[in-house]
Design a protein around this motif. Sequence first.
Motif, PDB file in Angstrom:
ATOM      1  N   UNK A 133       0.881  -3.513 -14.867  1.00 36.76           N
ATOM      2  CA  UNK A 133       1.863  -4.575 -15.077  1.00 36.76           C
ATOM      3  C   UNK A 133       1.946  -5.605 -13.976  1.00 36.76           C
ATOM      4  N   UNK A 134       1.421  -5.291 -12.806  1.00 39.00           N
ATOM      5  CA  UNK A 134       1.563  -6.203 -11.678  1.00 39.00           C
ATOM      6  C   UNK A 134       2.832  -5.911 -10.888  1.00 39.00           C
ATOM      7  N   UNK A 135       2.982  -6.615  -9.770  1.00 36.81           N
ATOM      8  CA  UNK A 135       4.093  -6.333  -8.866  1.00 36.81           C
ATOM      9  C   UNK A 135       5.452  -6.615  -9.495  1.00 36.81           C
ATOM     10  N   UNK A 136       5.523  -7.575 -10.381  1.00 33.56           N
ATOM     11  CA  UNK A 136       6.799  -7.836 -11.060  1.00 33.56           C
ATOM     12  C   UNK A 136       7.184  -6.693 -11.998  1.00 33.56           C
ATOM     13  N   UNK A 137       6.235  -5.807 -12.261  1.00 33.21           N
ATOM     14  CA  UNK A 137       6.545  -4.634 -13.059  1.00 33.21           C
ATOM     15  C   UNK A 137       7.607  -3.753 -12.410  1.00 33.21           C
ATOM     16  N   UNK A 138       7.755  -3.872 -11.082  1.00 29.83           N
ATOM     17  CA  UNK A 138       8.806  -3.109 -10.403  1.00 29.83           C
ATOM     18  C   UNK A 138      10.194  -3.534 -10.881  1.00 29.83           C
TER      19      UNK A 138
END
Length: 527
Positions: free
Chosen positions: A164-169
């Motif tokens: 998902x990428x870092x924004x997935x956090x």
Amino acid sequence: MNQDEAFEKEREDLYHTDDDEDEESQAHSSVPSTPLSRNDSNNDAVTWPRSYRQSMDLLTGVTPPISTNLVSSFRKRRQGSAYGSFTSSSSKQSLLIDKDETQNSVVTSIKSFIDSHLKISVPDQDLSIPQENRKSTLSQSVLNGVNVLCGGALLTMPYALKEGGWLGLLILLSFGIITLYTGILLKRCIESSPGVHTYPDIGQAAFGTTGRILLSIFLYADLYATSVEYIIMMSDNLSGMFPNTSLYITGISLNANQVFAITTTLIVLPTVWLRDLSLLSYISAGGVFSSILLGVCLFWVGTVGGVGFQLQGQVLNLANVPVAIGIYGFGFGGHAVLPNIYSSMKEPSKFPVVLLMSFGFCTLFYMAISVCGYTMFGEAIQSQFTLNMPQHFTSSKLAVWTAVITPMTKYPLTLTPVLLSLEELLPSSSRKMRSKGVSILMRSLLVLSTLVVALTVPFFATVAALIGSFVAMLIAVIFPCLCYLKIMKGSLTIFDMAICIFIIIVGVVSGCCGTYSAIVRLIGEMT
């Protein structure tokens, strides 16, 4: 009485659960009606599943509630059945110390407490387990919650971050908040009536018998799929340690994953035959400490082991976000057991605190493991971070064996509710169908079916995404809001309804997108 008759009596004792107790209490209490009775005109027969609460209590691990009938049948099994052979002779002796001196006072106090607080009609039975020993404190309830939530999903969190990428956090954090709120909604549904104790009860209170059965099917499907994940998890980690393992039998060649999937299934198979899993329940409670140990081992390899940490990866990968959402949903899909945890508490009013601490810890722990694993292994991160850890480190071996042993203890506990629910469907008029032999055969076939599924789709992260997107979204996000809106209809503010409708929309969109993406990826991996 022959063995089959004794087995049938034992099964009846096990199936005498909260639903039976609720009917007895309602017959002797002044409560005019409950949501269950209002939604069902025919309450004479106990609706399937009857064994839900007692079987799901095993999953909590720490001081699971034990009903009076289960205590009695447990003691009978321990004395005369090979299926209850966990307890050692020393532990038997400790239970008998000063029994004659304390039995009368204990029974009296238990009956008094139950009559005044639980409104349950208690038969004259031998109860040697104090009520306070069967009620969870705040700290025990938090451990129960963390133990239920923080399972196999922990291993695949770094992979979800890569997808998902870092924004997935932020998505992970959002799902932590949403599922925390829906857990509180379940509490409100339970408090709406003294006749509601379990998740199927909530479904029945909201949508009648159809709601109870439909919700139960999804709950059991979630448990079955999780059992499949345990087999994949064990085989992946063992094959990572022994990659050159293979087996050739009469023209059939088995690779390492297949060999260890079959081996681990055969190892756990006898534990599924057992009627008393109380010891395994307490052992599986160590899942909390196993999860922490896995995190410590991962951090140790990154720091002391010299693997190091490097910031890398995309900010947002829209194409794979649905898969990441499914994995995050899988990590917060423990709502099937939350009503049981609530019912086991000494102080149910503190249940929101339990939810806050449990979901808060798991959310922060998931985020920490995600960042740690992804910065260590980058785009090479596999579906389980233990598969990336260098095998020459002692900490890596410890992590791998932890990832193997923990699901071994949880597998029978996870599958047992499904087994008991299926055994309930056997015709009560046929002794042959309710014999020990038929029970063992059914249990063995169900275990073997999980093996077949695991061998067919041995893709841990993709299966986790599918479970999280489809089943977990329904159980942890959509159904709590739907049931709450239906049960509390007419007493909710516009703001409350707006929040529930918003969460339902989020759950439906996330579930549909995640399920579609997981199925597409699963087909691609199989071809």
